[in-house]
Design an enzyme around this catalytic site. Structure first.
Site, PDB file in Angstrom:
ATOM      1  N   SER A 273       0.843  -1.193   0.000  1.00 25.23           N
ATOM      2  CA  SER A 273       0.000   0.000   0.000  1.00 25.23           C
ATOM      3  C   SER A 273       0.875   1.239   0.000  1.00 25.23           C
ATOM      4  O   SER A 273       1.853   1.313   0.757  1.00 25.23           O
ATOM      5  CB  SER A 273      -0.913   0.008   1.233  1.00 25.23           C
ATOM      6  OG  SER A 273      -1.703   1.166   1.272  1.00 25.23           O
ATOM      7  N   GLU A 274       0.528   2.216  -0.846  1.00 28.18           N
ATOM      8  CA  GLU A 274       1.407   3.372  -1.015  1.00 28.18           C
ATOM      9  C   GLU A 274       1.511   4.264   0.216  1.00 28.18           C
ATOM     10  O   GLU A 274       2.396   5.113   0.284  1.00 28.18           O
ATOM     11  CB  GLU A 274       0.985   4.206  -2.231  1.00 28.18           C
ATOM     12  CG  GLU A 274      -0.452   4.606  -2.281  1.00 28.18           C
ATOM     13  CD  GLU A 274      -1.284   3.723  -3.196  1.00 28.18           C
ATOM     14  OE1 GLU A 274      -2.117   4.253  -3.936  1.00 28.18           O
ATOM     15  OE2 GLU A 274      -1.100   2.489  -3.156  1.00 28.18           O
TER      16      GLU A 274
END
Length: 507
Positions: free
Chosen positions: A334-335
């Site tokens: 997840s960024e």
């Protein structure tokens, strides 16, 4: 005399010396604790650049933001943040008090006040890809004035066609400037200038009087790079602890970067409380009228192979892990700084410091690791992610992608431009409806909406069909849904395509 004093100080640091350092000697002079946010910003100046950490509602320094809200005399700020909160919440309050004159952000999202102020000319906005923004701040923190990135090549970010400021009548008052490009090893890159902040508002889990800080779970996001960048960094901590209580190896933001520390006075909030559902509940949630979306999601789940590192976009991609084949283990990235993202929590397990890119509550899988958004996007751009799956508004026949802007509507860029910046190493799969709500094709000869990336999509999955995309030769139809004919697919696809000799039925 000066030499003698230096020698005495050095001797005092030797273990066993009668003058060894202790809490009662020189170290006690270092105390960055401030009693309140009001006092912490008492000498703050307007018309400056303020970096504000947080992603969604996680890691947002609300105590400091609220203190600034209560100082309406301080205004004309340029604020750098992933977004601007929501109306009445976080930075959204500073928009309403007109204390912000310019935002540098990646996303407007559902903040209607933000969108209205921008379109009506009351606010300047420099829309920036999320990973580029993180790197601009991280590079500035290291004293690097500029860098080259593969993100945004061939888009309106690079060509200088993004309005920064509108006139009240809707005409454009200020347009972005084209960015320099350069080719390295046969690949084109965009030059981005770094960001340098005057102030940073940062949220941490624990801090001591020397300014050493540690983050909790995914609270880091943009806080670390912003905290290390600004001339004056003001930290808001969940807990104030004694010096030494944070283990040296767990100091994520070192005291050398921190000017002031306050105790947080605001409770943590959750933007999108989301709980775990069974596969049966997920199937029911898409509804009988949404069987096409269920078909897309189930087919998309077959793209995962054992051991893959995968990044999932908002919407249908985020649901796909629930439909993984038995025995398949993937690592979700997840960024906002998670490698090893787990599923949604059960009631009572929710944590405001653990959210996914859609701002929904999630958990951590066994073996997960956590870091800042600048590190997360570095891993993405470097091709350490095997697969990225995201939605689209349009896809061109050679793999061009448009997924961030509709005519007359501004939501923001988010992280997509970085996610598709290295198609040589990261497979890009698009999941989308085959046509728009008016029945117009979304798979085109050439995208008509602003591009997210050029020649980056490898596969398209719709409710009707699956296409492979060759960036030189175009589309090949490899699967059709049960009961769907090739002629029906042709009628709803503007772009020409070949049909695979071994075309299959979507399962």
């Amino acid at each position: 005399m000066a030499s003698k004093m230096r020698t005495m100080r050095l001797l005092a640091s030797v273990p066993g010396s009668r003058r060894a350092f202790s809490q009662s000697s020189m170290w006690r002079a270092i105390n960055k604790l401030v009693p309140s946010a009001k006092e912490a910003i008492s000498d703050m100046k307007g018309s400056t650049t303020v970096l504000v950490g947080g992603f969604g509602f996680s890691g947002v320094p609300n105590t400091l933001i609220n203190a600034l809200r209560d100082r309406p005399d301080l205004k004309d700020f340029t604020v750098v943040s992933n977004n601007a909160g929501m109306p009445g919440v976080g930075l959204g309050q500073l928009l309403e008090t007109r204390q912000i004159s310019k935002m540098i952000a990646s996303f407007i999202g559902e903040n209607k006040v933000f969108e209205k102020m921008y379109i009506s000319g009351d606010l300047a906005l420099e829309l920036t890809p999320q990973g580029t923004m993180a790197e601009k701040v991280a590079a500035g923190a290291k004293g690097v004035p500029a860098f080259y990135t593969p993100a945004a090549v061939g888009t309106i970010v690079q060509t200088g066609e993004l309005p920064i400021l509108f006139n009240p009548d809707g005409t454009i008052a200020l347009m972005s400037q084209p960015k320099e490009t350069r080719v390295f090893s046969g690949k084109t890159y965009v030059m981005e200038e770094s960001i340098f902040g005057d102030y940073a508002f940062v949220k941490v889990h624990k801090a001591d009087r020397m300014g050493n800080c540690t983050f909790r779970k995914a609270q880091n996001n943009f806080n670390e790079c912003m905290g290390k960048n600004a001339k004056i960094t003001i930290v808001e901590a969940d807990e104030i602890v004694e010096v030494g209580e944070i283990a040296s190896e767990n100091v994520h933001l070192q005291g050398v970067y921190v000017s002031k520390v306050i105790k947080s006075a605001e409770p943590k909030k959750i933007e999108k409380l989301t709980f775990r559902k069974s596969v049966e509940e997920l199937e029911r949630s898409v509804g009988a009228a949404e069987t096409s979306r269920e078909r897309i999601i189930k087919r998309a789940a077959k793209e995962f192979t054992d051991g893959m590192v995968v990044n999932l976009g908002i919407g249908m991609p985020l649901i796909t892990p629930a439909f993984l084949e038995p025995g398949i283990e993937v690592v979700l990235q997840s960024e906002n700084g998670i490698l090893g993202m787990g599923g949604y929590p059960v009631p009572g397990e929710e944590d405001p410091d653990l959210i996914n890119p859609g701002k929904e509550t999630v958990t951590l899988a066994p073996g997960a690791s956590l870091f800042g958004s600048h590190e997360s996007f570095g891993m993405i751009r470097a091709g350490r992610v095997d697969l990225t799956m995201l939605g689209a508004l349009q896809v061109g026949m050679y793999g061009d992608l448009a997924n961030f802007m509709l005519p007359g509507k501004v939501k923001g860029i988010g992280g997509a431009m970085d996610l598709v910046a290295n198609p040589e190493k990261t497979k890009v799969v698009v999941t989308m409806d085959h046509t728009d709500k008016k029945g117009n094709p979304k798979i085109l000869k050439q995208c008509t909406f602003p591009l997210t990336g050029q020649k980056c999509v490898s596969r398209i999955i719709t409710e009707l069909a699956v296409f492979d995309v060759d960036h030189l030769e175009g589309l090949t139809l490899i699967e059709v849904a049960d009961g769907v004919t090739v002629d029906e697919v042709k009628a709803k696809t503007e772009a020409p395509f070949k049909v695979a000799d071994d075309m299959k039925t979507m399962l």
